[in-house]
Enzyme design. Structure first.
Site, mmCIF file in Angstrom:
data_model
loop_
_atom_site.group_PDB
_atom_site.id
_atom_site.type_symbol
_atom_site.label_atom_id
_atom_site.label_comp_id
_atom_site.label_asym_id
_atom_site.label_seq_id
_atom_site.Cartn_x
_atom_site.Cartn_y
_atom_site.Cartn_z
ATOM 1 N N THR A 38 101.908 29.063 34.008
ATOM 2 C CA THR A 38 102.620 30.200 34.601
ATOM 3 C C THR A 38 103.872 29.684 35.297
ATOM 4 O OG1 THR A 38 100.574 31.382 34.884
ATOM 5 C CG2 THR A 38 102.413 32.088 36.259
ATOM 6 N N ARG B 19 90.862 34.883 32.615
ATOM 7 C CA ARG B 19 90.227 34.957 33.925
ATOM 8 C C ARG B 19 89.163 33.886 33.980
ATOM 9 N NH1 ARG B 19 87.985 40.671 33.150
ATOM 10 N NH2 ARG B 19 88.020 39.763 31.089
ATOM 11 N N LYS C 6 104.122 37.844 32.656
ATOM 12 C CA LYS C 6 103.014 37.151 33.320
ATOM 13 C C LYS C 6 103.040 37.383 34.835
ATOM 14 C CE LYS C 6 99.819 34.343 34.452
ATOM 15 N NZ LYS C 6 98.453 34.235 34.011
ATOM 16 N N ASN D 204 100.171 39.765 36.954
ATOM 17 C CA ASN D 204 99.320 39.281 38.050
ATOM 18 C C ASN D 204 99.671 39.969 39.365
ATOM 19 O OD1 ASN D 204 97.734 37.659 36.535
ATOM 20 N ND2 ASN D 204 98.384 35.718 37.424
ATOM 21 N N LEU E 209 89.728 48.025 40.900
ATOM 22 C CA LEU E 209 89.775 48.991 41.999
ATOM 23 C C LEU E 209 88.565 48.775 42.910
ATOM 24 C CD1 LEU E 209 90.851 52.588 40.902
ATOM 25 C CD2 LEU E 209 92.074 50.973 42.355
ATOM 26 N N CYS F 236 95.496 31.782 41.083
ATOM 27 C CA CYS F 236 96.592 32.488 40.409
ATOM 28 C C CYS F 236 97.257 33.565 41.253
ATOM 29 C CB CYS F 236 96.076 33.090 39.116
ATOM 30 S SG CYS F 236 95.285 31.873 38.075
HETATM 31 C C1 UGA Z 1 93.755 36.220 37.162
HETATM 32 C C2 UGA Z 1 94.092 37.310 36.149
HETATM 33 O O1 UGA Z 1 93.097 38.340 36.173
HETATM 34 C C3 UGA Z 1 94.179 36.737 34.741
HETATM 35 O O2 UGA Z 1 94.592 37.739 33.817
HETATM 36 C C4 UGA Z 1 95.216 35.608 34.744
HETATM 37 O O3 UGA Z 1 95.317 34.987 33.475
HETATM 38 C C5 UGA Z 1 94.813 34.559 35.767
HETATM 39 O O4 UGA Z 1 94.724 35.172 37.067
HETATM 40 C C6 UGA Z 1 95.873 33.477 35.774
HETATM 41 O O5 UGA Z 1 97.020 33.773 36.094
HETATM 42 O O6 UGA Z 1 95.592 32.351 35.342
HETATM 43 P P1 UGA Z 1 91.508 34.975 37.944
HETATM 44 O O7 UGA Z 1 92.336 34.354 39.010
HETATM 45 O O8 UGA Z 1 90.597 34.115 37.139
HETATM 46 O O9 UGA Z 1 92.461 35.724 36.861
HETATM 47 O O10 UGA Z 1 90.619 36.064 38.643
HETATM 48 P P2 UGA Z 1 90.428 37.647 38.645
HETATM 49 O O11 UGA Z 1 89.211 38.000 37.886
HETATM 50 O O12 UGA Z 1 91.660 38.329 38.262
HETATM 51 O O13 UGA Z 1 90.130 37.882 40.201
HETATM 52 C C7 UGA Z 1 91.076 37.502 41.195
HETATM 53 C C8 UGA Z 1 90.601 37.873 42.571
HETATM 54 O O14 UGA Z 1 90.654 39.284 42.760
HETATM 55 C C9 UGA Z 1 89.161 37.478 42.900
HETATM 56 O O15 UGA Z 1 89.129 36.916 44.190
HETATM 57 C C10 UGA Z 1 88.399 38.777 42.841
HETATM 58 O O16 UGA Z 1 87.263 38.779 43.679
HETATM 59 C C11 UGA Z 1 89.442 39.748 43.339
HETATM 60 N N1 UGA Z 1 89.218 41.135 42.893
HETATM 61 C C12 UGA Z 1 89.293 41.455 41.572
HETATM 62 C C13 UGA Z 1 88.955 42.118 43.828
HETATM 63 O O17 UGA Z 1 88.888 41.856 45.043
HETATM 64 N N2 UGA Z 1 88.770 43.412 43.397
HETATM 65 C C14 UGA Z 1 88.843 43.734 42.088
HETATM 66 O O18 UGA Z 1 88.665 44.945 41.771
HETATM 67 C C15 UGA Z 1 89.097 42.750 41.157
#
Ligand code: UGA
Length: 426
Positions: free
Chosen positions: A119, A151, A201, A205, A247, A257
Site C-alpha cells: 500500500t 483481510r 486503495k 481503507n 457497521l 492497515c
Molecule cells: C483491512 C481491509 O479490510 C482490507 O480490505 C485491506 O486489504 C487491509 O486492511 C489492508 O490494507 O491490508 P484488516 O486490517 O485485515 O483489513 O482488517 P479488517 O477486517 O478490515 O478489520 C479492521 C479493524 O476494524 C479491526 O480492528 C476490526 O475489529 C474493526 N472493525 C471491523 C470494527 O470495529 N467494526 C466493523 O464493523 C468491522
C-alpha cells in the site's frame, strides 16, 4: 507465468502462495534469512488460516530465496510487497520500496514489469518510474499498481475470490501481462491509470474505517439517548446503498492497515493541497471510543485500583495473532494506569501480546481468566468466547459483570442470566 514477489510479510506471502495456487511459478524473496529458512520448510512465519496448507499444496511452484537478483533473473514480472510503515509524521515510509526498486534496476537485463502490491500513497508509481529510468539505462520496463484488499484471517479467500481486482497500468503490454496473471480469477478486473489505482486503495481503507467510526459515534448517541446501536445498524444496513458490513460498533479499529493508511492518505492529501479533516475525525472517534470504554468501566466498578480485570481477546480482530494497533493495547494500558491488575487470554495472540503488554498476567483459558476476577471484558470477538460456558464463568467471577467491547452477547439474555452487562451503544 514466472513471477517474483519481493517481501514475504503478510501481503507478499499470501500473494505468492495464491499466485502459485493460480498455476504460476513464484520466486518469493525476503532479506530475513530466518524467515526464508522457515519458508523453505513450508512453515509460515505468520498466523493465517489455510496458508500452511496452501504452501504445502503448491510447493513445486514456490521457491524461497534471500536474493532479489534470483527473482529478477528468473521472472519477467516482479511484485513489490515490502513494508510501508508509518513515519512519526504519519507519512508512509517508502525507503524499503525505493531500495528494492534500485536493486531490481541494478540486476535487470531485459524487459520487466514492476508491480506495486504494497500500500503506497498516490504518485509512488511515478517515483518508481523515475528511479527505474535513472538506473536501467535504456532497458524497457513498465510499472503497474495492483493494490491488495486482503483481510487478515480471510486473506486467502479474499485473494482467490475477491469482489474486484484493481490494476493501474500505462501500457497495453503491462495490461496484457496482468490480465494473464489474473485470468483464473472470476471477479471483475478494473483497469485504471496508476494514480487512480493507488488512490482506490487508500480511499477504500479510509472509507471502511470511517464507516466504523461513524457507527461508533452513533453508538455514543445511542447510549446517551437510551437507544440500541445494533438495531440502528440493522435498520441502516438493509438499505443497500449503505450495506450492513462494517457497521459493527465496538472498541474501534486497529491492525496494520486502517490506522496507518488513514494517516498516510491524510498526509498525502495535505501535501497535494487538501486538508482531509473528515479522516482526522475518523481517527479522533477511534481514540475516543476506547477512552469511553474505560470510563464506563470506572463508572461501574468505581475504583479500579487493585481490582482484577479479566480480559478475553487481545488481537485486533479474530483469526489473527496480530497485535499491531490493537484496541486492547490502549484499553489495557488505561486500566493499568488506574491501578487495576489485568489477567488475559487470547487463543493465538498471547505470544505477540507479551511483547507489547508485558505487565499483564496471561492465562491458559477463559475460565482461568474469570476465576476470582472483578469483571470480564471482551475485546476481540473470537467464536470460542461466544460459545463459552457462561454459567461456569458466572460462578467463577467475583462479581458477575461483563463489559462487552464487541457486542457479542445480547443484553436481555445476559441480564436474565443475572449479569450486569455493559456493551457498546446497547
Ligand atoms: C483491512 C481491509 O479490510 C482490507 O480490505 C485491506 O486489504 C487491509 O486492511 C489492508 O490494507 O491490508 P484488516 O486490517 O485485515 O483489513 O482488517 P479488517 O477486517 O478490515 O478489520 C479492521 C479493524 O476494524 C479491526 O480492528 C476490526 O475489529 C474493526 N472493525 C471491523 C470494527 O470495529 N467494526 C466493523 O464493523 C468491522
Amino acid at each position: 507465468m514466472d513471477i517474483g514477489v519481493i517481501g514475504c510479510g503478510y501481503v507478499g506471502l499470501v500473494t505468492g502462495a495464491c499466485l502459485a495456487e493460480l498455476g504460476h511459478s513464484v520466486i518469493c524473496v525476503d532479506s530475513n534469512d530466518r524467515k526464508i529458512e522457515m519458508l523453505k520448510m513450508l512453515k509460515p512465519p505468520i498466523y493465517e488460516p489455510g496458508l500452511s496448507t496452501l504452501l504445502e499444496k503448491n510447493k513445486k511452484r514456490l521457491t524461497f530465496t534471500t536474493k532479489i537478483s534470483d527473482a529478477v533473473k528468473g521472472a519477467p514480472v516482479i511484485f513489490i510487497a515490502v513494508g510501508t510503515p508509518s513515519k512519526g509524521s504519519g507519512d508512509a515510509d517508502l525507503s524499503q520500496v525505493e531500495n528494492v526498486v534500485s536493486e531490481i534496476a541494478g540486476c535487470m537485463d531485459s524487459y520487466r514489469l514492476i508491480v506495486e502490491k504494497s500500500t503506497v500513497p498516490v504518485q509512488t508509481g511515478m517515483k518508481i518510474k523515475s528511479v527505474m529510468e535513472m538506473r536501467v539505462k535504456g532497458i524497457p520496463f513498465d510499472v503497474a499498481s495492483n493494490p491488495e484488499f486482503l483481510r487478515e484471517g480471510t486473506a486467502i479467500d479474499d485473494f482467490l475470490h475477491p469482489d474486484r481486482v484493481v490494476i493501474g497500468v500505462e501500457t497495453g503490454k503491462a495490461k496484457d501481462i496482468m490480465k494473464k496473471i489474473y485470468e483464473p480469477i472470476s471477479a471483475p478486473i478494473i483497469f485504471t491509470d496508476i494514480k487512480s489505482a493507488e488512490i482506490i486503495k487508500h480511499a477504500s481503507n479510509s472509507f471502511l474505517a470511517t464507516k466504523i467510526s461513524f457507527i461508533n459515534a452513533v453508538s455514543i448517541v445511542c447510549e446517551l439517548a437510551g437507544a440500541n446501536v445494533e438495531e440502528v445498524a440493522r435498520g441502516m444496513g438493509l438499505d443497500r446503498r449503505i450495506g450492513d458490513r462494517f457497521l459493527n460498533a465496538g472498541v474501534g479499529f486497529g491492525g496494520s492497515c486502517f490506522p496507518k493508511d488513514i494517516s498516510a492518505f491524510r498526509r498525502i492529501s495535505d501535501k497535494l493541497g487538501y486538508k482531509f479533516n473528515l479522516l482526522k475525525e475518523t481517527e479522533r472517534i477511534n481514540e475516543l471510543i476506547k477512552k469511553k470504554f474505560v470510563e464506563k468501566m470506572e463508572e461501574v466498578l468505581w475504583n479500579l485500583n487493585g481490582k482484577i480485570i479479566g480480559v478475553l481477546g487481545l488481537a485486533f480482530k479474530p483469526n489473527t495473532d496480530d497485535m499491531r494497533s490493537a484496541p486492547s493495547i490502549d484499553i489495557i494500558n488505561g486500566l493499568l494506569e488506574d491501578g487495576a491488575r489485568v489477567v488475559a487470554y487470547d487463543p493465538v495472540a498471547m505470544g505477540n501480546a507479551k511483547e507489547v503488554l508485558p505487565e499483564i498476567d496471561y492465562k491458559n483459558d477463559i475460565y482461568e481468566v474469570a476465576n476470582g476476577a472483578d469483571c470480564l471484558v471482551i475485546l476481540t470477538e473470537w467464536d470460542v468466547f461466544r460459545n463459552m460456558d457462561i454459567q461456569k464463568v458466572k460462578n467463577l467471577l467475583k462479581t458477575p459483570i461483563i463489559f462487552d467491547g464487541r457486542n457479542i452477547f445480547e443484553r436481555e439474555k445476559m441480564e436474565e442470566l443475572g449479569f450486569i452487562y455493559i456493551g457498546v451503544g446497547v
